[in-house]
Scaffold this motif. Structure first.
Motif, PDB file in Angstrom:
ATOM      1  N   HIS A 123       5.068  43.073  56.256  1.00  3.05           N
ATOM      2  CA  HIS A 123       5.774  41.927  56.818  1.00  3.05           C
ATOM      3  C   HIS A 123       5.723  40.736  55.857  1.00  3.05           C
ATOM      4  CE1 HIS A 123       4.318  44.507  60.090  1.00  3.05           C
ATOM      5  NE2 HIS A 123       5.505  44.256  60.607  1.00  3.05           N
ATOM      6  N   SER A 164       9.566  44.834  57.341  1.00  4.30           N
ATOM      7  CA  SER A 164       9.982  44.561  58.714  1.00  4.30           C
ATOM      8  C   SER A 164       9.532  43.203  59.192  1.00  4.30           C
ATOM      9  CB  SER A 164       9.376  45.651  59.593  1.00  4.30           C
ATOM     10  OG  SER A 164       9.596  45.408  60.950  1.00  4.30           O
ATOM     11  N   PRO A 165      10.282  42.613  60.102  1.00  5.05           N
ATOM     12  CA  PRO A 165      11.629  42.973  60.522  1.00  5.05           C
ATOM     13  C   PRO A 165      12.676  42.261  59.654  1.00  5.05           C
ATOM     14  CG  PRO A 165      10.822  41.254  61.964  1.00  5.05           C
ATOM     15  CD  PRO A 165       9.722  41.544  60.949  1.00  5.05           C
ATOM     16  N   THR A 194      14.733  42.112  66.306  1.00 10.06           N
ATOM     17  CA  THR A 194      14.665  43.448  66.890  1.00 10.06           C
ATOM     18  C   THR A 194      13.982  43.419  68.246  1.00 10.06           C
ATOM     19  OG1 THR A 194      13.715  45.653  66.574  1.00 10.06           O
ATOM     20  CG2 THR A 194      12.580  43.849  65.511  1.00 10.06           C
ATOM     21  N   GLY A 236      13.942  37.585  62.361  1.00 14.12           N
ATOM     22  CA  GLY A 236      13.890  38.498  61.232  1.00 14.12           C
ATOM     23  C   GLY A 236      13.615  37.743  59.943  1.00 14.12           C
ATOM     24  N   GLY A 279      13.937  46.994  61.211  1.00 15.07           N
ATOM     25  CA  GLY A 279      14.047  45.839  62.101  1.00 15.07           C
ATOM     26  C   GLY A 279      15.485  45.417  62.270  1.00 15.07           C
TER      27      GLY A 279
END
Length: 157
Positions: free
Chosen positions: A81, A100-101, A105, A113, A134
């Motif tokens: 992340h 991610s993301p 999501t 995001g 994501g």
């Protein structure tokens, strides 16, 4: 990526994955005995469809091609992340990293995001396969640069 939200739609999602694709079996909250049974069924379907299977969390039986977010045998994958998490994943031996993301999501309700540019920066120059996760689907992936592939949950349902 699998999780309990998929329910019986898991089987439809597995049928939709392209040959050579893969499954990260998560189902963290499923009780151990049920998790082992479900994992064995996922492995059977995946083998018949030419899919790779990576397990996350506790051991759930034989058949995995590798592990996600942990040390183990076979293909090692990890989630990242941030740039720091991506670098640590590579140092721990991950060869595939899921960033991610990328977009908002359902897996992270209310969370924003990273956006394509920040997601790309996380992986820039790292010697691994970079997978966008994501809010992803095929349309979004076609418009995204800097990634080797994409993953999702809802996109396959």
């Amino acid at each position: 990526m699998t999780d309990e939200r998929m329910g019986e739609d898991l089987w439809r999602a597995l049928r939709r994955l392209p040959r050579g694709g893969g499954v990260v079996f998560r189902h963290y909250a499923t009780p151990p005995a049920e998790r082992r049974t479900l994992f064995a069924r996922v492995v059977r379907v995946a083998r018949a469809r030419g899919l790779i299977v990576v397990r996350a969390g506790a051991w759930c039986g034989p058949g995995a091609d590798g592990v996600h977010n942990q040390r183990g045998i076979g293909l090692r994958t990890a989630a990242a992340h941030s740039r720091g998490e991506a670098v640590r994943a590579v140092r721990r031996g991950a060869v595939v990293v899921f960033v991610s993301p990328v977009f908002a999501t359902r897996s992270h309700p209310g969370g924003a995001g990273l956006g394509p540019q920040d997601a790309r920066r996380i992986m820039q120059g790292l010697p691994v396969v970079a997978i966008a996760l994501g809010g992803m689907d095929a349309r979004r992936f076609r418009a995204l640069t800097g990634f080797d592939g994409w993953a999702g949950i809802d996109a396959w349902l």
